[in-house]
Design a protein around this motif. Structure first.
Motif, PDB file in Angstrom:
ATOM      1  N   ARG A  76     -98.534  58.767 -73.805  1.00 15.82           N
ATOM      2  CA  ARG A  76     -97.695  59.599 -72.938  1.00 15.82           C
ATOM      3  C   ARG A  76     -98.414  60.885 -72.544  1.00 15.82           C
ATOM      4  N   VAL A  77     -98.086  61.406 -71.358  1.00 15.82           N
ATOM      5  CA  VAL A  77     -98.673  62.649 -70.860  1.00 15.82           C
ATOM      6  C   VAL A  77     -97.562  63.538 -70.324  1.00 15.82           C
ATOM      7  N   VAL A  78     -97.470  64.747 -70.868  1.00 14.37           N
ATOM      8  CA  VAL A  78     -96.418  65.693 -70.493  1.00 14.37           C
ATOM      9  C   VAL A  78     -97.063  67.069 -70.310  1.00 14.37           C
ATOM     10  N   THR A  79     -96.558  67.823 -69.345  1.00 17.75           N
ATOM     11  CA  THR A  79     -97.051  69.185 -69.117  1.00 17.75           C
ATOM     12  C   THR A  79     -95.921  70.184 -69.332  1.00 17.75           C
ATOM     13  N   ILE A  80     -96.218  71.248 -70.065  1.00 18.96           N
ATOM     14  CA  ILE A  80     -95.283  72.353 -70.250  1.00 18.96           C
ATOM     15  C   ILE A  80     -95.742  73.503 -69.360  1.00 18.96           C
ATOM     16  N   ALA A  81     -94.800  74.092 -68.626  1.00 20.13           N
ATOM     17  CA  ALA A  81     -95.101  75.231 -67.753  1.00 20.13           C
ATOM     18  C   ALA A  81     -94.396  76.467 -68.306  1.00 20.13           C
ATOM     19  N   PRO A  82     -95.086  77.240 -69.152  1.00 23.90           N
ATOM     20  CA  PRO A  82     -94.450  78.432 -69.731  1.00 23.90           C
ATOM     21  C   PRO A  82     -94.278  79.536 -68.702  1.00 23.90           C
ATOM     22  N   GLY A  83     -93.284  80.385 -68.956  1.00 26.99           N
ATOM     23  CA  GLY A  83     -93.114  81.589 -68.175  1.00 26.99           C
ATOM     24  C   GLY A  83     -93.896  82.727 -68.807  1.00 26.99           C
ATOM     25  N   ALA A  84     -93.259  83.887 -68.931  1.00 26.05           N
ATOM     26  CA  ALA A  84     -93.913  85.064 -69.501  1.00 26.05           C
ATOM     27  C   ALA A  84     -93.822  85.017 -71.024  1.00 26.05           C
ATOM     28  N   PHE A  85     -94.960  84.779 -71.661  1.00 27.03           N
ATOM     29  CA  PHE A  85     -95.003  84.662 -73.117  1.00 27.03           C
ATOM     30  C   PHE A  85     -95.847  85.780 -73.720  1.00 27.03           C
ATOM     31  N   ASN A 138     -89.877  62.692 -78.973  1.00 26.77           N
ATOM     32  CA  ASN A 138     -88.977  62.008 -78.043  1.00 26.77           C
ATOM     33  C   ASN A 138     -89.780  61.054 -77.161  1.00 26.77           C
ATOM     34  N   PRO A 139     -89.736  59.761 -77.425  1.00 26.56           N
ATOM     35  CA  PRO A 139     -90.615  58.809 -76.736  1.00 26.56           C
ATOM     36  C   PRO A 139     -90.295  58.583 -75.267  1.00 26.56           C
ATOM     37  N   PHE A 140     -89.159  59.104 -74.780  1.00 24.05           N
ATOM     38  CA  PHE A 140     -88.810  58.857 -73.383  1.00 24.05           C
ATOM     39  C   PHE A 140     -89.221  60.004 -72.460  1.00 24.05           C
ATOM     40  N   ILE A 141     -89.818  61.048 -73.028  1.00 20.78           N
ATOM     41  CA  ILE A 141     -90.356  62.126 -72.197  1.00 20.78           C
ATOM     42  C   ILE A 141     -91.785  61.758 -71.821  1.00 20.78           C
ATOM     43  N   ASN A 142     -91.995  61.486 -70.557  1.00 25.06           N
ATOM     44  CA  ASN A 142     -93.325  61.052 -70.103  1.00 25.06           C
ATOM     45  C   ASN A 142     -93.488  61.369 -68.621  1.00 25.06           C
ATOM     46  N   GLY A 143     -94.684  61.793 -68.230  1.00 26.36           N
ATOM     47  CA  GLY A 143     -94.977  62.049 -66.830  1.00 26.36           C
ATOM     48  C   GLY A 143     -94.204  63.217 -66.249  1.00 26.36           C
ATOM     49  N   GLU A 144     -93.766  64.130 -67.101  1.00 24.99           N
ATOM     50  CA  GLU A 144     -92.871  65.202 -66.661  1.00 24.99           C
ATOM     51  C   GLU A 144     -93.509  66.580 -66.857  1.00 24.99           C
ATOM     52  N   VAL A 145     -93.098  67.525 -66.015  1.00 28.90           N
ATOM     53  CA  VAL A 145     -93.465  68.933 -66.168  1.00 28.90           C
ATOM     54  C   VAL A 145     -92.205  69.687 -66.578  1.00 28.90           C
ATOM     55  N   ILE A 146     -92.255  70.358 -67.707  1.00 25.08           N
ATOM     56  CA  ILE A 146     -91.088  71.050 -68.265  1.00 25.08           C
ATOM     57  C   ILE A 146     -91.302  72.554 -68.209  1.00 25.08           C
ATOM     58  N   ARG A 147     -90.437  73.249 -67.480  1.00 22.79           N
ATOM     59  CA  ARG A 147     -90.508  74.702 -67.460  1.00 22.79           C
ATOM     60  C   ARG A 147     -89.886  75.254 -68.747  1.00 22.79           C
ATOM     61  N   LEU A 148     -90.561  76.251 -69.314  1.00 26.35           N
ATOM     62  CA  LEU A 148     -90.078  76.928 -70.515  1.00 26.35           C
ATOM     63  C   LEU A 148     -90.158  78.423 -70.216  1.00 26.35           C
ATOM     64  N   ASP A 149     -89.061  78.976 -69.642  1.00 27.32           N
ATOM     65  CA  ASP A 149     -89.237  80.273 -68.999  1.00 27.32           C
ATOM     66  C   ASP A 149     -88.026  81.200 -69.012  1.00 27.32           C
ATOM     67  N   GLY A 150     -86.945  80.832 -69.702  1.00 21.32           N
ATOM     68  CA  GLY A 150     -85.773  81.714 -69.706  1.00 21.32           C
ATOM     69  C   GLY A 150     -85.143  81.877 -68.339  1.00 21.32           C
ATOM     70  N   ALA A 151     -85.412  80.940 -67.425  1.00 19.90           N
ATOM     71  CA  ALA A 151     -84.876  80.919 -66.054  1.00 19.90           C
ATOM     72  C   ALA A 151     -85.528  81.942 -65.131  1.00 19.90           C
ATOM     73  N   ILE A 152     -86.686  82.476 -65.500  1.00 18.95           N
ATOM     74  CA  ILE A 152     -87.373  83.420 -64.622  1.00 18.95           C
ATOM     75  C   ILE A 152     -87.898  82.704 -63.388  1.00 18.95           C
ATOM     76  N   ARG A 153     -87.902  83.399 -62.260  1.00 20.77           N
ATOM     77  CA  ARG A 153     -88.576  82.965 -61.054  1.00 20.77           C
ATOM     78  C   ARG A 153     -89.417  84.152 -60.592  1.00 20.77           C
ATOM     79  N   LEU A 154     -90.725  84.002 -60.688  1.00 19.87           N
ATOM     80  CA  LEU A 154     -91.617  85.129 -60.468  1.00 19.87           C
ATOM     81  C   LEU A 154     -91.524  85.676 -59.048  1.00 19.87           C
ATOM     82  N   GLN A 155     -91.494  86.987 -58.947  1.00 16.50           N
ATOM     83  CA  GLN A 155     -91.527  87.666 -57.657  1.00 16.50           C
ATOM     84  C   GLN A 155     -92.979  87.913 -57.245  1.00 16.50           C
TER      85      GLN A 155
END
Length: 261
Positions: free
Chosen positions: A192-201, A243-260
């Motif tokens: 499986r291949v998954v990408t996490i897209a963090p916000g401001a950490f 979780n074996p069903f998470i695959n091919g996905e990009v998951i945002r981890l960001d507290g709902a921020i949308r960068l200005q």
């Protein structure tokens, strides 16, 4: 091999950027729950000291992720020390800040800086992915046919790149774009291949920004109104592994921020 979907205990993880920040937090969580880890980071990093601190279930491999020979040596160390590689977590990355053209200084974006960021963040990550996939393909599958999990680290900048971050946003956008095709490439092998897209950490990369700028950035996070903790990234990595069903996905981890801008 331990079943990937039944907890991380007994698994072997390869973690790039493992000497600090998100990578180190991931190693701490996985090793703390019974996994084994090989930290990949530059020779000048604190990787050796961190591996020693984490104990006998952790090892350090001095690695430039853009070097095929370095990554192959790290894989050989992992197999020689722990027998195999079940998980790869790619956290290594760099950033620069230049406007494409700055009229105040009559300066264009240095091409070599753009090339370096893309070379490390995008090409370096793919270098690790392609080589680790070859090793995971040799693993005996678990009951569901899984042989491995690869987790890459993008950024919300891939979607909302800010002023001066063309190179960084392009490199992270490339990681987002290659997630699904690589997942499809490796699906027949049970990888499986998954990408996490963090916000401001709150990581060493953010420490280069003035304190007032960090405070302002934290205030822009809707909830919880703070910078992310590296441990929260590590928690998500474990969830993806289990979780074996998470695959091919990009998951945002960001507290709902949308960068200005």
């Amino acid at each position: 091999m331990a079943a990937l979907s039944q907890g991380v205990k007994g698994l072997v993880a390869l973690i790039t950027g493992g000497a600090s920040g998100l990578g180190l937090a991931t190693a701490e969580r996985l090793v703390g729950q019974g996994a084994r880890a090989v930290l990949l980071d530059l020779p000048c990093s604190k990787g050796e000291a961190q591996a020693q601190r984490l104990g006998e279930r952790c090892a350090f491999a001095p690695t430039d992720i853009t070097s095929e020979s370095d990554v192959r040596a790290a894989l050989a160390l992992a197999k020689g020390t722990f027998g195999r590689v079940d998980v790869a977590v790619n956290c290594a990355g760099i950033a620069v800040s230049f406007k494409t053209y700055d009229p105040k200084q009559s300066r264009v974006h240095p091409l070599e800086d753009f090339q370096e960021v893309v070379h490390v963040n995008l090409i370096g990550t793919f270098n690790v992915v392609r080589l680790v996939a070859g090793e995971m393909a040799l693993n005996a599958p678990d009951a569901e046919g899984q042989r491995g999990v690869i987790v890459n680290t993008a950024s919300v900048a891939a979607f909302e790149g800010q002023v001066g971050l063309a190179a960084y946003a392009a490199s992270k956008g490339g990681l987002v774009g290659m997630t699904l095709p690589i997942a499809r490439d490796l699906a027949p092998l049970g990888i499986r291949v998954v990408t996490i897209a963090p916000g401001a950490f709150n990581t060493p990369m953010l420490s280069t920004i003035p304190e007032k700028a960090c405070e302002f950035l934290a205030s822009q996070v809707p909830f919880p109104q703070r910078l992310g903790h590296p441990a929260e990234y590590a928690h998500l990595v474990q969830s993806v592994i289990e979780n074996p069903f998470i695959n091919g996905e990009v998951i945002r981890l960001d507290g709902a921020i949308r960068l200005q801008p």
